[in-house]
Design a protein around this motif. Structure first.
Motif, short mmCIF file in Angstrom:
data_model
loop_
_atom_site.label_atom_id
_atom_site.label_comp_id
_atom_site.label_asym_id
_atom_site.label_seq_id
_atom_site.Cartn_x
_atom_site.Cartn_y
_atom_site.Cartn_z
N SER A 10 76.51 57.16 22.05
CA SER A 10 76.93 58.29 21.25
C SER A 10 76.83 59.40 22.11
CB SER A 10 76.03 58.21 19.99
OG SER A 10 74.67 58.27 20.27
N HIS A 11 75.40 59.47 23.07
CA HIS A 11 75.53 60.74 23.63
C HIS A 11 76.43 61.19 24.71
CE1 HIS A 11 73.58 57.73 26.14
NE2 HIS A 11 73.35 58.62 27.24
N LEU A 12 76.90 60.08 25.40
CA LEU A 12 78.17 60.19 26.28
C LEU A 12 79.21 60.66 25.65
CD1 LEU A 12 77.29 57.49 28.82
CD2 LEU A 12 77.08 59.94 29.21
N ARG A 13 79.67 59.91 24.48
CA ARG A 13 80.77 60.70 23.45
C ARG A 13 80.64 62.04 23.22
NH1 ARG A 13 79.61 56.09 20.25
NH2 ARG A 13 79.11 57.17 18.79
N GLU A 14 79.48 62.57 22.84
CA GLU A 14 79.41 63.91 22.51
C GLU A 14 79.49 64.82 23.88
OE1 GLU A 14 75.52 63.95 20.62
OE2 GLU A 14 76.29 62.62 18.80
N GLN A 19 82.46 68.80 26.69
CA GLN A 19 83.20 69.22 28.25
C GLN A 19 84.64 69.39 27.89
OE1 GLN A 19 80.81 69.97 30.06
NE2 GLN A 19 80.98 68.60 31.93
N LEU A 20 85.24 68.55 27.09
CA LEU A 20 86.81 68.68 26.73
C LEU A 20 86.91 70.11 25.82
CD1 LEU A 20 87.61 65.20 25.91
CD2 LEU A 20 88.54 66.36 27.46
N LYS A 21 85.80 70.56 25.23
CA LYS A 21 86.03 71.67 24.34
C LYS A 21 86.06 73.13 25.39
CE LYS A 21 84.08 70.22 19.97
NZ LYS A 21 83.03 70.59 19.17
N THR A 22 85.30 72.78 26.41
CA THR A 22 85.48 73.90 27.51
C THR A 22 86.49 73.82 28.14
OG1 THR A 22 82.94 73.75 27.65
CG2 THR A 22 84.20 74.66 29.64
N VAL A 23 87.26 72.86 28.65
CA VAL A 23 88.17 72.98 29.43
C VAL A 23 89.72 72.90 28.66
CG1 VAL A 23 87.04 71.97 31.43
CG2 VAL A 23 88.17 70.35 30.11
N TRP A 24 89.74 72.37 27.66
CA TRP A 24 90.98 72.11 26.89
C TRP A 24 90.57 72.59 25.39
CZ3 TRP A 24 94.03 66.90 27.25
CH2 TRP A 24 95.54 67.25 26.72
N PRO A 25 90.25 73.77 24.95
CA PRO A 25 89.76 74.21 23.63
C PRO A 25 90.97 73.72 22.70
CG PRO A 25 90.34 75.94 24.97
CD PRO A 25 90.23 74.83 26.15
N GLU A 26 92.10 73.87 23.01
CA GLU A 26 93.17 73.46 21.78
C GLU A 26 93.31 71.92 21.75
OE1 GLU A 26 95.48 73.96 25.98
OE2 GLU A 26 93.71 74.74 24.97
N LEU A 27 92.65 71.15 22.29
CA LEU A 27 92.69 69.82 21.78
C LEU A 27 91.62 69.29 21.01
CD1 LEU A 27 93.75 66.88 23.03
CD2 LEU A 27 91.37 66.85 24.35
N ARG A 28 92.07 68.70 19.83
CA ARG A 28 91.48 68.19 18.76
C ARG A 28 91.01 66.63 18.96
NH1 ARG A 28 94.57 68.23 13.88
NH2 ARG A 28 92.77 67.21 12.95
N VAL A 29 89.69 66.39 18.98
CA VAL A 29 89.16 65.03 19.12
C VAL A 29 88.96 64.54 17.53
CG1 VAL A 29 87.12 63.70 19.65
CG2 VAL A 29 87.61 65.45 21.23
N VAL A 30 90.00 63.65 17.20
CA VAL A 30 90.11 63.46 15.86
C VAL A 30 89.46 62.07 15.56
CG1 VAL A 30 92.27 64.77 15.61
CG2 VAL A 30 92.38 62.27 16.28
N PRO A 103 78.64 60.80 34.27
CA PRO A 103 79.16 61.84 33.48
C PRO A 103 80.29 62.72 34.20
CG PRO A 103 77.11 62.55 34.04
CD PRO A 103 77.40 61.29 34.98
N ALA A 104 81.31 62.84 33.35
CA ALA A 104 82.41 63.64 33.85
C ALA A 104 82.19 65.02 34.29
CB ALA A 104 83.53 63.73 32.89
N ASN A 105 82.25 65.41 35.26
CA ASN A 105 81.92 66.94 35.69
C ASN A 105 83.32 67.91 35.28
OD1 ASN A 105 83.64 67.18 38.16
ND2 ASN A 105 82.16 65.80 38.99
N ILE A 106 83.07 69.16 35.25
CA ILE A 106 83.92 70.01 34.96
C ILE A 106 85.16 70.00 35.67
CG2 ILE A 106 84.56 72.46 34.54
CD1 ILE A 106 83.23 71.46 32.18
N GLU A 107 84.78 69.90 37.08
CA GLU A 107 86.06 70.21 38.14
C GLU A 107 86.95 68.87 38.09
OE1 GLU A 107 82.62 70.40 38.88
OE2 GLU A 107 82.73 72.55 39.21
N ARG A 108 86.12 67.92 37.97
CA ARG A 108 86.99 66.60 37.92
C ARG A 108 87.93 66.46 36.57
NH1 ARG A 108 90.41 63.40 37.62
NH2 ARG A 108 90.56 61.26 38.67
N LEU A 109 87.10 66.91 35.36
CA LEU A 109 87.77 66.85 34.09
C LEU A 109 88.76 67.72 33.94
CD1 LEU A 109 87.75 65.38 31.21
CD2 LEU A 109 86.24 67.45 30.70
N GLU A 110 88.93 68.93 34.83
CA GLU A 110 90.03 69.73 34.70
C GLU A 110 91.26 69.29 35.35
OE1 GLU A 110 88.08 73.13 36.82
OE2 GLU A 110 87.73 74.39 34.92
#
Length: 261
Positions: A10-14, A19-30, A103-110
């Motif tokens: 669960s902590h890795l999901r969160e 991280q996604l909220k930071t690099v892709w704020p318009e994405l909704r995790v549904v 854990p996915a870092n910001i640069e790779r996630l971007e």
């Protein structure tokens, strides 16, 4: 855009969602799934555009889920997430399917988000990964190719712990020692103490035994923080920590660990 995150931790999901909220704020995790079976059900219910699939999950693995998704008329875009499938990285590098190492870092996630946005643009004309390409990748990962060695479960990388009224995501490398009490296990780091509900017996199974030593039924210490040992006036063996005043008792069952020190 809508997304699903599937990971049995669960902590890795969160963490990934944050991280996604930071690099892709318009994405909704549904939707958030803790296993492959849950992921398939939620994908069917929510129809996300993108799914982030942990490779190793109970019930069905991320590869199992992907194999079922590829049979659907309009599969979502797939990103595999892995902590230890280094053997599979070569396969991902040469495929249209993206991957992230935990854990996915910001640069790779971007970079991943950039690829996904390009594919999801209506004007791009680029659909999700073609079924044939994904099936070829799955076959390579599961039938000998680069995936021949069976992966071993990865040691714990992060601890999600309570610290007062806040929740911390603590890198395992920051932990000095764990100490259990009646209902909780304390996680000691340089700037204080946090609490988790995981019993120390269960925690032991998730730690790298070369890096963390159990010295008492209620204490596990990070080897790199051990300065040495001494005997107290009662003849008990005590572990001294680097730069810290407290000393930890070694029970008789674990004395052999320190013979020769």
């Amino acid at each position: 855009m809508r997304a699903l995150i599937a990971d049995d931790e669960s902590h890795l999901r969160e963490y990934l969602e944050g991280q996604l909220k930071t690099v892709w704020p318009e994405l909704r995790v549904v939707a958030r799934a803790a296993n492959g079976i849950e992921a398939l059900r939620m994908i069917d219910e929510e129809a996300p555009d993108v799914v982030f699939l942990d490779i190793r999950m109970p019930g069905l693995t991320g590869l199992d889920v992907a194999a079922k998704l590829v049979e659907s008329p309009k599969p979502p875009h797939i990103v595999f997430v892995t902590a230890y499938d280094q053997y599979a990285v070569e396969a991902f590098e040469h495929s249209a399917v993206d991957y992230l190492l935990k854990p996915a870092n910001i640069e790779r996630l971007e970079k991943t988000v950039g690829k996904l946005k390009a594919r999801l643009k209506p004007s791009s004309g680029e659909a999700a990964v073609p079924a044939a390409a994904l099936q070829a990748l799955l076959a390579q990962l599961t039938t000998g190719g680069v995936a021949a060695p069976a992966p071993v479960a990865a040691p714990l990388q992060w601890i999600r712990a309570s610290h007062g009224e806040e929740t911390r995501l603590i890198p395992i490398d920051d932990v000095i020692y764990f100490q259990s009490n009646d209902k909780y296990t304390s996680v000691f780091v340089a700037d204080g103490e946090s609490l988790i509900r995981t019993p120390i017996s269960k925690l032991r199974e998730q730690l790298d035994e070369q890096q963390f030593w159990q010295i008492h039924r209620s204490v596990i210490v990070a080897a790199r923080h051990v300065a040495g040992t001494r005997q107290d006036f009662r003849g008990r063996l005590m572990v001294q920590l680097k730069g810290r005043p407290e000393q930890l008792v070694v029970s008789r069952n674990y004395v052999d660990l320190f013979r020769g020190m």
